[in-house]
Design a protein around this motif. Structure first.
Motif, mmCIF file in Angstrom:
data_model
loop_
_atom_site.group_PDB
_atom_site.id
_atom_site.type_symbol
_atom_site.label_atom_id
_atom_site.label_comp_id
_atom_site.label_asym_id
_atom_site.label_seq_id
_atom_site.Cartn_x
_atom_site.Cartn_y
_atom_site.Cartn_z
ATOM 1 N N ARG A 67 0.827 -1.209 0.000
ATOM 2 C CA ARG A 67 0.000 0.000 0.000
ATOM 3 C C ARG A 67 0.863 1.262 0.000
ATOM 4 O O ARG A 67 0.634 2.201 -0.776
ATOM 5 N N LEU A 68 1.902 1.278 0.830
ATOM 6 C CA LEU A 68 2.790 2.441 0.890
ATOM 7 C C LEU A 68 3.585 2.610 -0.403
ATOM 8 O O LEU A 68 3.829 3.743 -0.837
ATOM 9 N N ALA A 69 3.987 1.524 -1.033
ATOM 10 C CA ALA A 69 4.694 1.612 -2.315
ATOM 11 C C ALA A 69 3.797 2.269 -3.363
ATOM 12 O O ALA A 69 4.237 3.152 -4.112
ATOM 13 N N ARG A 70 2.541 1.860 -3.404
ATOM 14 C CA ARG A 70 1.589 2.462 -4.362
ATOM 15 C C ARG A 70 1.333 3.933 -4.040
ATOM 16 O O ARG A 70 1.270 4.773 -4.946
ATOM 17 N N GLN A 71 1.182 4.253 -2.768
ATOM 18 C CA GLN A 71 0.978 5.649 -2.372
ATOM 19 C C GLN A 71 2.194 6.498 -2.747
ATOM 20 O O GLN A 71 2.045 7.633 -3.204
ATOM 21 N N TYR A 72 3.378 5.951 -2.526
ATOM 22 C CA TYR A 72 4.617 6.647 -2.866
ATOM 23 C C TYR A 72 4.646 6.967 -4.363
ATOM 24 O O TYR A 72 4.957 8.099 -4.760
ATOM 25 N N LEU A 73 4.305 5.988 -5.184
ATOM 26 C CA LEU A 73 4.302 6.214 -6.635
ATOM 27 C C LEU A 73 3.271 7.269 -7.022
ATOM 28 O O LEU A 73 3.505 8.061 -7.937
ATOM 29 N N GLU A 74 2.152 7.293 -6.327
ATOM 30 C CA GLU A 74 1.135 8.307 -6.603
ATOM 31 C C GLU A 74 1.645 9.696 -6.214
ATOM 32 O O GLU A 74 1.505 10.655 -6.973
ATOM 33 N N VAL A 75 2.246 9.812 -5.044
ATOM 34 C CA VAL A 75 2.762 11.109 -4.581
ATOM 35 C C VAL A 75 3.838 11.627 -5.535
ATOM 36 O O VAL A 75 3.887 12.818 -5.846
ATOM 37 N N TYR A 76 4.703 10.739 -6.005
ATOM 38 C CA TYR A 76 5.809 11.134 -6.879
ATOM 39 C C TYR A 76 5.543 10.833 -8.358
ATOM 40 O O TYR A 76 6.479 10.627 -9.124
ATOM 41 N N LYS A 77 4.294 10.858 -8.754
ATOM 42 C CA LYS A 77 3.967 10.487 -10.135
ATOM 43 C C LYS A 77 4.621 11.394 -11.177
ATOM 44 O O LYS A 77 4.799 10.991 -12.316
ATOM 45 N N SER A 78 5.017 12.578 -10.792
ATOM 46 C CA SER A 78 5.697 13.460 -11.751
ATOM 47 C C SER A 78 7.184 13.100 -11.894
ATOM 48 O O SER A 78 7.861 13.621 -12.771
ATOM 49 N N TYR A 79 7.685 12.216 -11.044
ATOM 50 C CA TYR A 79 9.100 11.831 -11.070
ATOM 51 C C TYR A 79 9.387 10.649 -11.988
ATOM 52 O O TYR A 79 10.528 10.405 -12.325
#
Length: 140
Positions: A67-79
């Motif tokens: 869940r945290l890995a997916r959230q991380y990717l969402e937060v940094y989706k511009s990266y």
């Protein structure tokens, strides 16, 4: 390692799971390189996260990691950018072929994938010492 700001870094699934341990993979790489490379996440990494989620449905820790890995990717989706190359292969083989085709580094802590990459002439970066240190190796 090179100094090109166009450097591509292909991120493996296991690196994303370190977010649970309060590690920020993208910023670790940026700090290590002293510039922001182009990050890529293979389409099969998302499939692998789903597979892990189903396989470990009774593990609260693993569910939290995913869940945290997916959230991380969402937060940094511009990266990062999603890449879909060689998706008929297993995840590790697709990552290797994609890295080779596009001349990307592979960011992984998977020992088997690291060895296959180096044998295949692909440069890798990985975490050591519980994620405190990032190292790179070029194939010989």
């Amino acid at each position: 390692m090179g100094t090109s700001k166009d450097l591509g870094v292909l991120v493996d699934t296991n690196i994303l799971l370190y977010v649970y341990d309060r590690l920020d993979p993208f910023w670790k790489v940026i700090y290590f390189l002293d510039f922001k490379p182009r990050f890529f996440v293979h389409k099969l990494v998302f499939h692998e996260l789903s597979t892990l989620e189903a396989r470990h449905k009774n593990s609260r820790v693993m569910q939290s990691r995913i869940r945290l890995a997916r959230q991380y990717l969402e937060v940094y989706k511009s990266y990062w950018e999603e890449i879909d190359c060689c998706s008929w292969m297993d995840t590790d083989s697709a990552i290797l072929e994609t890295a080779k085709k596009f001349n990307f580094l592979i960011f992984t802590n998977d020992k088997v994938l690291k060895n296959r990459a180096l044998k295949g002439g692909i440069e890798i970066i990985f975490l050591m010492d519980k994620g405190k240190i990032i190292k790179s190796f070029s194939p010989i």
